[in-house]
Write an enzyme that holds these catalytic residues in place. Structure first.
Site, PDB file in Angstrom:
ATOM      1  N   GLU A 248      -5.143  -3.516  -4.245  1.00  0.00           N
ATOM      2  CA  GLU A 248      -3.685  -3.306  -4.208  1.00  0.00           C
ATOM      3  C   GLU A 248      -3.444  -1.951  -4.846  1.00  0.00           C
ATOM      4  O   GLU A 248      -3.623  -1.800  -6.065  1.00  0.00           O
ATOM      5  CB  GLU A 248      -2.964  -4.390  -5.017  1.00  0.00           C
ATOM      6  CG  GLU A 248      -3.153  -5.802  -4.502  1.00  0.00           C
ATOM      7  CD  GLU A 248      -2.397  -6.079  -3.214  1.00  0.00           C
ATOM      8  OE1 GLU A 248      -1.621  -5.221  -2.769  1.00  0.00           O
ATOM      9  OE2 GLU A 248      -2.616  -7.152  -2.636  1.00  0.00           O
ATOM     10  N   CYS A 282       4.632  -0.287  -8.003  1.00  0.00           N
ATOM     11  CA  CYS A 282       3.911   0.171  -6.814  1.00  0.00           C
ATOM     12  C   CYS A 282       4.839   0.211  -5.610  1.00  0.00           C
ATOM     13  O   CYS A 282       4.659   1.026  -4.723  1.00  0.00           O
ATOM     14  CB  CYS A 282       2.718  -0.735  -6.557  1.00  0.00           C
ATOM     15  SG  CYS A 282       3.152  -2.470  -6.511  1.00  0.00           S
ATOM     16  N   GLU A 383       2.394   9.873  -5.326  1.00  0.00           N
ATOM     17  CA  GLU A 383       3.049   8.821  -6.097  1.00  0.00           C
ATOM     18  C   GLU A 383       3.323   9.332  -7.514  1.00  0.00           C
ATOM     19  O   GLU A 383       2.414   9.777  -8.209  1.00  0.00           O
ATOM     20  CB  GLU A 383       2.137   7.595  -6.159  1.00  0.00           C
ATOM     21  CG  GLU A 383       2.792   6.430  -6.852  1.00  0.00           C
ATOM     22  CD  GLU A 383       1.855   5.238  -6.982  1.00  0.00           C
ATOM     23  OE1 GLU A 383       0.681   5.429  -7.359  1.00  0.00           O
ATOM     24  OE2 GLU A 383       2.307   4.116  -6.716  1.00  0.00           O
TER      25      GLU A 383
HETATM   26  P1  NAD Z   1      -5.513   3.107 -12.745  1.00  0.00           P
HETATM   27  O1  NAD Z   1      -6.109   3.126 -11.386  1.00  0.00           O
HETATM   28  O2  NAD Z   1      -5.650   4.292 -13.599  1.00  0.00           O
HETATM   29  O3  NAD Z   1      -6.113   1.890 -13.606  1.00  0.00           O
HETATM   30  C1  NAD Z   1      -6.041   0.555 -13.157  1.00  0.00           C
HETATM   31  C2  NAD Z   1      -7.118  -0.241 -13.848  1.00  0.00           C
HETATM   32  O4  NAD Z   1      -8.395   0.243 -13.431  1.00  0.00           O
HETATM   33  C3  NAD Z   1      -7.109  -0.131 -15.382  1.00  0.00           C
HETATM   34  O5  NAD Z   1      -7.456  -1.385 -15.922  1.00  0.00           O
HETATM   35  C4  NAD Z   1      -8.210   0.900 -15.641  1.00  0.00           C
HETATM   36  O6  NAD Z   1      -8.792   0.782 -16.916  1.00  0.00           O
HETATM   37  C5  NAD Z   1      -9.212   0.534 -14.557  1.00  0.00           C
HETATM   38  N1  NAD Z   1     -10.131   1.605 -14.170  1.00  0.00           N
HETATM   39  C6  NAD Z   1      -9.924   2.952 -14.192  1.00  0.00           C
HETATM   40  N2  NAD Z   1     -11.017   3.593 -13.738  1.00  0.00           N
HETATM   41  C7  NAD Z   1     -11.936   2.646 -13.430  1.00  0.00           C
HETATM   42  C8  NAD Z   1     -13.264   2.680 -12.902  1.00  0.00           C
HETATM   43  N3  NAD Z   1     -13.872   3.829 -12.602  1.00  0.00           N
HETATM   44  N4  NAD Z   1     -13.901   1.518 -12.693  1.00  0.00           N
HETATM   45  C9  NAD Z   1     -13.283   0.339 -12.960  1.00  0.00           C
HETATM   46  N5  NAD Z   1     -12.046   0.240 -13.489  1.00  0.00           N
HETATM   47  C10 NAD Z   1     -11.373   1.379 -13.694  1.00  0.00           C
HETATM   48  O7  NAD Z   1      -3.981   2.710 -12.540  1.00  0.00           O
HETATM   49  P2  NAD Z   1      -2.843   2.573 -13.647  1.00  0.00           P
HETATM   50  O8  NAD Z   1      -2.458   3.943 -14.077  1.00  0.00           O
HETATM   51  O9  NAD Z   1      -3.245   1.574 -14.684  1.00  0.00           O
HETATM   52  O10 NAD Z   1      -1.669   1.894 -12.801  1.00  0.00           O
HETATM   53  C11 NAD Z   1      -0.835   2.624 -11.974  1.00  0.00           C
HETATM   54  C12 NAD Z   1      -1.284   2.539 -10.526  1.00  0.00           C
HETATM   55  O11 NAD Z   1      -1.387   1.177 -10.117  1.00  0.00           O
HETATM   56  C13 NAD Z   1      -0.292   3.172  -9.579  1.00  0.00           C
HETATM   57  O12 NAD Z   1      -0.955   3.956  -8.621  1.00  0.00           O
HETATM   58  C14 NAD Z   1       0.357   1.980  -8.893  1.00  0.00           C
HETATM   59  O13 NAD Z   1       0.887   2.236  -7.631  1.00  0.00           O
HETATM   60  C15 NAD Z   1      -0.770   1.015  -8.840  1.00  0.00           C
HETATM   61  N6  NAD Z   1      -0.247  -0.349  -8.684  1.00  0.00           N
HETATM   62  C16 NAD Z   1      -0.386  -0.981  -7.470  1.00  0.00           C
HETATM   63  C17 NAD Z   1       0.136  -2.250  -7.281  1.00  0.00           C
HETATM   64  C18 NAD Z   1       0.014  -2.978  -5.962  1.00  0.00           C
HETATM   65  O14 NAD Z   1       0.185  -4.195  -5.956  1.00  0.00           O
HETATM   66  N7  NAD Z   1      -0.255  -2.333  -4.852  1.00  0.00           N
HETATM   67  C19 NAD Z   1       0.785  -2.878  -8.330  1.00  0.00           C
HETATM   68  C20 NAD Z   1       0.917  -2.214  -9.529  1.00  0.00           C
HETATM   69  C21 NAD Z   1       0.371  -0.952  -9.702  1.00  0.00           C
END
Ligand code: NAD
Length: 486
Positions: A248, A282, A383
């Site tokens: 997602e 999101c 975004e």
């Molecule tokens: P992010 O991708 O930076 O981090 C998300 C999660 O992934 C965190 O727990 C982070 O620690 C982990 N992570 C980061 N790098 C990783 C790696 N290499 N391997 C494994 N895990 C890793 O996102 P964020 O800044 O926490 O959240 C914002 C983003 O989430 C936005 O782009 C938003 O659109 C998206 N989002 C999507 C939805 C959806 O349902 N489509 C819902 C909410 C948020």
């Protein structure tokens, strides 16, 4: 307990990786310290989860009994609802009313998957010979769930409840910005009767903890919500291991207002769609398309609506918009707004931090409306994940469909019109996983949710939200008399 420990095998367990802090974005104060789970901690947790998942007690527990445990987890969360809401508010700054609504939604998610677990059936498939064939659905084993910081309560429930309902064990890594709710809910789940080892929570950064989790050989699936680039990196790692990933990801959702819409309702929907949660959603409707005939009056109404929002401390009654979730994130949002200025955009409203001294210690930013750009501008393509709305005019249906679809993302879309035929045509033509007509951000746990294009792969929620965490097995009973081969 400081630093707060991980939750593994039904109990708190100290992590051995580097320490990190959770910061209240409304005040800049520390909420607490946590340890990043190291690769060794990840290994220990996944082994415990694999053992719990492999035990027939959970895999083969009758669905109504598994459902009863999920319902008791919901009851346990309901008993701690106010604390859970306050925890999320302190870690990501969302206003308390929204945090309360998200606790209620998370509880409803556990109840929904209890019902799904208890009532979904296996299938008898139509025979094409002398046999009886049926398809049953079996758990994958250990599911790694990785979540972002914007709505931890709902995002985590959306993964954990169906994965458990499907008969798996889960190792959950919440965002390092919002680690506490997941730890609290895992403890509630065990107190509610979930056998230890089935829900484990490891705190830590993506680099320290997330990557070790995704690459662990005993993880059978990764369910990820977060940014598109992180999702792409995780999908690559899963592809190497030939395990499924559900993703997602981000969005740049169009919200489309036709001249024949109820403009007051549209103003409310557009403002809520981008400014609720400070735009850290999101599905935020971050590209607003307004039909040219009503462009100026609509923009005037919208500016007035944005300026009436009360930016303030998230616990304070009357606050309608809290801070951004972290100070680095506010800087990122500010860089985007600067890019809009550099590319010739006009700041219609906001575009800066609030003047109020009472908010100076927090990561606050005003609701911001930008006009005068086209769909190729940086702020229309990338975004921002903040309270920043880009407004663009359009001429007719074909023009707006082309502009709406001119994005790498395809998560959601809003359509405001009094003409149901037009609403239907646009809803079918827009490339997005969710389309709202004369409403926005209405979400149901019963309706599948996910993205087209770079907004993701797979669908959470609904009955298929449980099937996501299962693999089907087809079983044939031969009915021929002699050879058994029809
Ligand atoms: P992010 O991708 O930076 O981090 C998300 C999660 O992934 C965190 O727990 C982070 O620690 C982990 N992570 C980061 N790098 C990783 C790696 N290499 N391997 C494994 N895990 C890793 O996102 P964020 O800044 O926490 O959240 C914002 C983003 O989430 C936005 O782009 C938003 O659109 C998206 N989002 C999507 C939805 C959806 O349902 N489509 C819902 C909410 C948020």
């Amino acid at each position: 307990m400081n630093p707060r420990q991980n939750f593994v095998g039904g109990q708190p367990v100290a992590g051995t990786g580097p320490l990190f802090a959770s910061i209240d974005p409304a005040t800049g104060q520390r909420n607490g310290e946590f340890t990043s789970a190291s690769a060794a901690d990840v290994d220990a947790a996944v082994r415990i989860a694999a053992e719990a998942a492999g035990q027939t007690a959970w895999r083969t527990m009758r669905p109504h009994e598994r459902a009863r445990i999920l319902s008791r987890i919901a009851d346990g969360m309901a008993a701690c609802a106010e604390d859970l809401a306050a925890t999320q508010m302190q870690e990501n700054g969302k206003v308390i009313a929204e945090c309360r609504a998200q606790v209620a939604s998370a509880i409803a998610t556990y109840r929904y998957y209890a019902a799904v677990c208890e009532t979904t059936e296996s299938e008898l498939t139509p025979p094409r010979g002398d046999y009886l064939s049926m398809t049953v659905h079996e758990p994958i084993g250990v599911v790694a769930a990785i979540t972002p910081w914007n709505s931890p309560l709902t995002m985590e429930a959306q993964k954990v409840a169906p994965a458990l309902a499907a008969g798996n064990a889960v190792v959950l890594k919440p965002s390092e910005v919002t680690p506490t709710a997941a730890l609290d809910i895992a403890a509630i789940a065990v107190a509610a009767g979930l056998p230890p080892g089935l829900l484990n929570v490891l705190t830590g950064t993506g680099v320290d903890t997330g990557a070790a989790l995704v690459t662990h050989p005993s993880v059978g699936m990764v369910s990820f919500t977060g940014g598109t680039e992180t999702g792409r990196a995780i999908a690559r790692l899963c592809a190497d291991r030939l395990i499924p990933s559900a993703l997602e990801l981000g969005g740049k959702s169009p919200n489309i207002v036709f001249a024949d819409a109820d403009l007051d309702a549209a103003v409310d929907g557009v403002a809520g769609g981008i400014f609720e949660g400070s735009g850290q959603s999101c599905v935020a409707g971050s590209r607003l398309f307004v039909q040219r005939a009503i462009y100026d009056p609509f923009l005037d109404k919208l500016r007035a609506r944005a300026e009436a929002l009360r930016v303030g401390l998230p616990a304070q009654a009357g606050t309608t918009m809290g801070p951004l979730a972290s100070f680095p994130h506010r800087e990122r949002v500010e860089r985007f707004v600067q890019s809009a200025r550099d590319e010739g955009g006009a700041i219609v409203s906001g575009g800066r931090r609030p003047d109020d001294d009472a908010l100076a210690a927090g990561a606050f930013y005003l609701p911001t409306i930008i006009a005068g750009l086209n769909n190729a501008a940086t702020v229309c393509r990338q975004e921002i994940f903040g309270p920043v709305l880009c407004v663009l005019p359009f001429d007719d249906e074909d023009d707006v469909i082309a502009q709406a679809n001119d994005s790498v993302y395809g998560l959601a879309c809003g359509v405001w019109t009094g003409d149901y035929r037009k609403a239907w045509r646009v809803a079918r033509a827009v490339l997005a996983g969710t389309v709202w007509i004369n409403t926005y951000k209405q979400l149901s746990i019963a309706a599948p949710f996910g993205g087209f294009k770079h907004s993701g792969l797979g669908r959470e929620k609904g009955i298929q939200g449980m099937r996501l965490y299962q693999q089907s097995k087809s079983i044939y009973f031969g009915l021929a008399d002699a050879t058994g081969v029809a």
